[in-house]
Design a protein around this motif. Sequence first.
Motif, short mmCIF file in Angstrom:
data_model
loop_
_atom_site.label_atom_id
_atom_site.label_comp_id
_atom_site.label_asym_id
_atom_site.label_seq_id
_atom_site.Cartn_x
_atom_site.Cartn_y
_atom_site.Cartn_z
N GLY A 60 -23.76 33.24 -11.66
CA GLY A 60 -22.45 34.09 -12.19
C GLY A 60 -21.53 33.21 -12.16
N ALA A 61 -21.51 31.79 -11.60
CA ALA A 61 -20.39 30.94 -11.62
C ALA A 61 -20.10 30.40 -12.94
N GLU A 62 -19.03 30.00 -13.07
CA GLU A 62 -18.72 29.11 -14.32
C GLU A 62 -19.28 27.78 -14.35
N PHE A 63 -19.93 27.39 -15.17
CA PHE A 63 -20.33 26.21 -15.31
C PHE A 63 -19.52 25.04 -16.12
N ILE A 64 -19.08 23.95 -15.23
CA ILE A 64 -18.01 23.08 -15.66
C ILE A 64 -18.79 21.57 -15.75
N PRO A 65 -18.99 21.08 -16.91
CA PRO A 65 -20.11 20.06 -17.33
C PRO A 65 -19.17 18.68 -16.60
N TRP A 66 -20.12 17.81 -16.06
CA TRP A 66 -19.34 16.51 -15.33
C TRP A 66 -20.40 15.64 -15.55
N GLU A 67 -20.29 14.63 -16.41
CA GLU A 67 -21.32 13.66 -16.90
C GLU A 67 -20.86 12.22 -16.47
N SER A 68 -20.14 11.75 -15.67
CA SER A 68 -19.64 10.53 -15.37
C SER A 68 -20.29 10.15 -13.97
N MET A 69 -21.46 10.34 -13.83
CA MET A 69 -21.96 9.86 -12.44
C MET A 69 -22.84 8.88 -12.79
N VAL A 70 -24.31 9.20 -12.65
CA VAL A 70 -25.37 8.06 -12.96
C VAL A 70 -25.35 7.43 -14.27
N GLU A 71 -24.89 8.12 -15.34
CA GLU A 71 -25.07 7.60 -16.68
C GLU A 71 -24.30 6.38 -16.94
N GLN A 72 -22.97 6.53 -16.35
CA GLN A 72 -22.21 5.57 -16.56
C GLN A 72 -22.33 3.82 -15.87
N THR A 73 -23.13 4.12 -15.06
CA THR A 73 -23.61 2.77 -14.50
C THR A 73 -25.19 2.50 -14.21
N GLU A 74 -26.07 3.47 -15.00
CA GLU A 74 -27.60 3.21 -14.92
C GLU A 74 -27.87 2.05 -15.54
N ASN A 75 -26.99 1.34 -16.48
CA ASN A 75 -27.41 0.32 -17.48
C ASN A 75 -26.90 -0.87 -17.09
N THR A 76 -26.20 -1.07 -16.09
CA THR A 76 -25.55 -2.18 -15.42
C THR A 76 -26.84 -3.20 -15.18
N GLU A 77 -26.32 -4.59 -15.06
CA GLU A 77 -27.52 -5.31 -14.85
C GLU A 77 -27.72 -5.26 -13.26
N HIS A 78 -26.69 -4.88 -12.45
CA HIS A 78 -27.12 -4.59 -10.93
C HIS A 78 -28.11 -3.75 -10.93
N ASN A 79 -28.00 -2.68 -11.60
CA ASN A 79 -28.85 -1.28 -11.17
C ASN A 79 -30.35 -1.86 -11.92
N LYS A 80 -30.23 -2.44 -13.12
CA LYS A 80 -31.52 -2.77 -13.52
C LYS A 80 -32.29 -3.84 -12.55
N LYS A 81 -31.82 -4.65 -11.85
CA LYS A 81 -32.22 -5.55 -11.04
C LYS A 81 -32.74 -4.85 -9.83
N ASP A 82 -31.83 -4.10 -9.30
CA ASP A 82 -31.97 -3.72 -7.75
C ASP A 82 -32.28 -2.15 -7.53
N PHE A 83 -31.46 -1.50 -8.35
CA PHE A 83 -31.70 0.03 -8.06
C PHE A 83 -32.43 0.81 -8.57
N SER A 84 -33.63 1.46 -7.97
CA SER A 84 -34.30 2.48 -8.52
C SER A 84 -34.90 3.24 -7.28
N TRP A 85 -35.08 4.66 -7.60
CA TRP A 85 -35.64 5.43 -6.60
C TRP A 85 -37.16 4.93 -6.14
N GLN A 86 -38.05 4.05 -7.02
CA GLN A 86 -39.01 3.58 -6.65
C GLN A 86 -39.13 2.38 -5.56
N ASN A 87 -38.15 1.75 -5.71
CA ASN A 87 -37.80 0.31 -5.03
C ASN A 87 -37.52 1.01 -3.49
N ILE A 88 -36.38 2.07 -3.67
CA ILE A 88 -35.85 2.59 -2.37
C ILE A 88 -37.20 3.27 -1.63
#
Length: 430
Positions: A44-72
């Motif tokens: 019953g709460a108002e939904f306010i979309p917030w899309e600037s979290m994972v999406e804006q950094t998931e394609n950086t070279e750092h994340n491609k190379k190092d970050f994945s939940w599989q690796n962690i």
Amino acid sequence: MFVSFPLLGHTKQMIALAKELVERGYKVSFVISEVAKKWISTTGAEFIPWESMVEQTENTEHNKKDFSWQNISQEQSVLRGENMIFEHLINLYVPMYKSLIPIFEKHSPDLLIIDRAVIPAMDLAQQMNIPYIVQSRFLGNFVKTNAEYPRFGTSYSIKMNLWQRCLNLLRPILLLPYFALNDIKLNKVRTQCTGNKKLNDLYHQQLIIVGTSFGIEISRPLPPWVQMIGPIFSKTPELLDDSLSQWLADDLEGKGVIYIAFGTLASMEEWQAKALVAGLEKSKLKVLWSLPKKQQHIISNLPSSFRIEDFVPQQAVLSHPNVRVFVSHCGMNSLNEALYWAKPILALPFFGDQHYNAARIVDIGVGLKLNKQKFDSDDVTEKINILLTNLTYKEAANDISVILKNSGGLNKAADIVEKMLFEGIKYFIK
């Protein structure tokens, strides 16, 4: 206004609290990604979309190379795994902070309830003079234990050996160089976003609602602004569908069911899945496995006694009388739900607080633990059989269940929010 990452483990308790506050007549909104819109629709709460979290950094070279939940998930060092997550959150800080500014300005919330990991929302709240509550599923480092007990972030038993006691005593010093670079990076981006204004402690004398209880957590004195209230469950939990309900009920031999779930982020390797399947098959019990579709490719040739679902209403499953043991990654929500319904636990922790939580359930006698790096099917079979046949585990789980059911939970959480809304933080620190 609630603010959280779009991760069900982070939002589950907040969703229940948002629904309760709506029912009490408050105007409630929930700031979260579009992928979580369905979860919020039940509140019953108002939904306010917030899309600037994972999406804006998931394609950086750092994340491609190092970050994945599989690796962690498969990282051998608990500290390295935590540092990888910490660094990822730092990379997300700036887009999160900037994208929250127009949301806070437009909606002008009277009170924010922020997931413990969304640091940019807390910094922005301080800059805009908006009072906030931190919501956490576990106590963590909000209030530290003394060196007599295992510190948060370790995987030590309360019965530490001499070497562990030394490392535990020195841990705050030993961690300084390990996390120093990321601490510097975080403070740099915080300073940039806040216009070089003074950075205040995000948690000191800020109201913190902790959705678990002593019994699971190691007991310690709490300052008045840290309110440990027990698990926050919805008053109307999801129900089992007819097919799954019938499958759980069909137990002609009276042996029961083993339930497995590792959350949505932990990622297994094929050898780990095979060891679990082979070990659990020997138990001769039926096995229900909640496994996201994207991970189901690691499972093949399942025995007929196994059932795979990509999602189940977990509390409804754990409350079922035929479920005997829970095989879990030991996220705090899962521990709360299992122990609320007095189910012994076989722990297989992968990262983060899961290692510490797994050690706690062994300490309090409600479960046993597997080592993700080297367990085999014989380990699984042996430990499952102990949990099924040694009644002390069930008795200990019953004792914790009583504590959790009498800890206050949802109603207490909503009462605290109301006090904060009308009286402010002074009510809790006077």
